[in-house]
Design an enzyme around this catalytic site. Structure first.
Site, PDB file in Angstrom:
ATOM      1  N   LEU A   8     -14.475 -36.358  41.891  1.00 48.43           N
ATOM      2  CA  LEU A   8     -14.151 -37.607  41.150  1.00 48.43           C
ATOM      3  C   LEU A   8     -12.770 -38.098  41.321  1.00 48.43           C
ATOM      4  CD1 LEU A   8     -15.183 -36.508  37.743  1.00 48.43           C
ATOM      5  CD2 LEU A   8     -16.643 -37.775  39.188  1.00 48.43           C
ATOM      6  N   GLY A   9     -12.501 -38.311  42.950  1.00 49.67           N
ATOM      7  CA  GLY A   9     -11.157 -39.007  43.282  1.00 49.67           C
ATOM      8  C   GLY A   9     -11.435 -40.284  43.270  1.00 49.67           C
ATOM      9  N   GLY A  12     -15.044 -40.868  44.715  1.00 43.10           N
ATOM     10  CA  GLY A  12     -16.039 -40.320  43.903  1.00 43.10           C
ATOM     11  C   GLY A  12     -16.315 -41.407  42.341  1.00 43.10           C
ATOM     12  N   ALA A  69     -14.014 -33.065  53.088  1.00 40.81           N
ATOM     13  CA  ALA A  69     -14.826 -32.422  54.362  1.00 40.81           C
ATOM     14  C   ALA A  69     -14.203 -31.047  54.628  1.00 40.81           C
ATOM     15  CB  ALA A  69     -14.796 -33.325  55.708  1.00 40.81           C
ATOM     16  N   SER A 118     -18.283 -46.114  54.071  1.00 44.04           N
ATOM     17  CA  SER A 118     -17.143 -46.919  54.702  1.00 44.04           C
ATOM     18  C   SER A 118     -16.903 -48.061  53.309  1.00 44.04           C
ATOM     19  CB  SER A 118     -17.351 -47.539  55.957  1.00 44.04           C
ATOM     20  OG  SER A 118     -16.276 -48.336  56.378  1.00 44.04           O
ATOM     21  N   LYS A 169     -20.948 -42.750  61.270  1.00 40.95           N
ATOM     22  CA  LYS A 169     -19.599 -42.791  60.745  1.00 40.95           C
ATOM     23  C   LYS A 169     -18.585 -42.395  61.430  1.00 40.95           C
ATOM     24  CE  LYS A 169     -16.762 -43.940  57.277  1.00 40.95           C
ATOM     25  NZ  LYS A 169     -15.696 -43.236  57.532  1.00 40.95           N
ATOM     26  N   GLU A 176     -12.707 -48.316  64.649  1.00 41.17           N
ATOM     27  CA  GLU A 176     -11.642 -48.676  63.620  1.00 41.17           C
ATOM     28  C   GLU A 176     -10.358 -48.302  64.230  1.00 41.17           C
ATOM     29  OE1 GLU A 176     -10.105 -46.479  59.928  1.00 41.17           O
ATOM     30  OE2 GLU A 176     -12.106 -47.450  59.421  1.00 41.17           O
TER      31      GLU A 176
END
Length: 297
Positions: A8-9, A12, A69, A118, A169, A176
């Site tokens: 839940l950062g 999240g 990750a 993203s 991604k 990017e």
């Protein structure tokens, strides 16, 4: 739909809030109790452990992992595994390496969707761009949630089998890097060039109809507005680099030339250290031309 969200950062929490706003139910868990409490204040049902989250979801579990990750994903899966079966679906919304996602899909009884995400914190208002890999049936099951978390139906798609989402991604991030480098070099030349330019004005003008307009250019405009045309005390240091490294490694394996992405990655690494090569070149100029040697303070 009922969705379990683990992690839940910043990202999240956006998954939780956008899912709730679309009328779905959310069970939320984070190792940080304050983060779980904040999600509960937003309307989610709080869980005090992964097993508690799984119990609250019942049969046909739909779980979204938004954890860093690497080891954190494997640890979460290990804790969830006793509670999962072939009718459940787990989404990995982090920046996992695509080969890790293939491994996890093969080793997990539940259907595993690797979901490249993203949009960053701006996704709270706009929604994310979601690149999904994994079984088609599992993707279709999660479409209502993907519609909610993404910018809408056009903001997500199934890229292919397991690993394809994180693969797309990964290369997105490589692109990017190159775009950021191109903008950086262009604005550096403007900053060091013949005219005393207001770089915020340049970026704003380019953002209105120019061929190179983009969200990244809008962020350039924001940076110059808030920091000034000389970027104030912003340091010459660019963090990150894992996904760019993976992109370059994949390009080497596939024998596909990606010189712009490779150079952008090299520039990012160069920003983090006092380069020995530049120091030697400095001293060599004295050796062959007796040019003054610049010394560090």
């Amino acid at each position: 739909m009922q969705l379990g969200v683990v992690g839940l950062g910043r990202m999240g929490r956006i998954v939780v809030e956008r899912t709730l706003a679309a009328g779905h139910d959310v069970v939320a868990f984070d190792v940080d109790e304050e983060a779980t409490a904040a999600a509960a204040d937003a309307g989610a049902a709080p869980a005090d452990s992964l097993s508690d989250l799984a119990d609250r979801l019942g049969d046909g579990k739909r779980i979204w992992l938004m954890v860093p990750a690497g080891e954190a994903v494997d640890a979460a899966l290990a804790d969830l595994e006793p509670h999962l079966d072939g009718g459940d679906v787990v989404v990995d919304g982090g920046n996992s390496h695509f080969e890790d996602s293939v491994r996890r899909a093969d080793g997990t009884e539940a259907a595993y969707l690797d979901c490249g995400t993203s949009g960053g914190p701006a996704g709270a208002e706009l929604g994310f761009s979601l690149m999904v890999g994994g079984p088609a049936w599992a993707y279709e099951e999660l479409v209502p949630v993907f519609d909610a978390v993404a910018t809408g139906p056009e903001g997500h798609d199934r890229m292919g089998p397991s690993g394809a989402g994180h693969y797309v991604k990964m290369i997105h991030n490589g692109v990017e890097y190159a775009l950021m480098q191109a903008y950086g070099e262009g604005f550096e030349l403007l900053h060091e060039g013949r005219y005393d330019l207001d770089l915020e004005a340049v970026a704003r003008t380019w953002n209105n109809g120019a061929v190179i307009r983009s969200w990244l250019l809008e962020l350039c405009e924001e940076a110059f507005r808030e920091e000034g045309s000389d970027l104030g005390d912003v340091a010459d240091h660019v963090a990150g680099g894992s996904t760019g490294t993976w992109t370059v490694q994949e390009a080497l394996e596939r024998e596909v030339p990606v010189p712009l992405i490779h150079q952008a990655l090299a520039e990012r690494f160069a920003s983090r250290r006092d380069r020995f090569s530049r120091r030697l070149a400095n001293r060599l100029r004295y050796g062959f031309g007796r040019h003054e040697v610049a010394r560090r303070e």
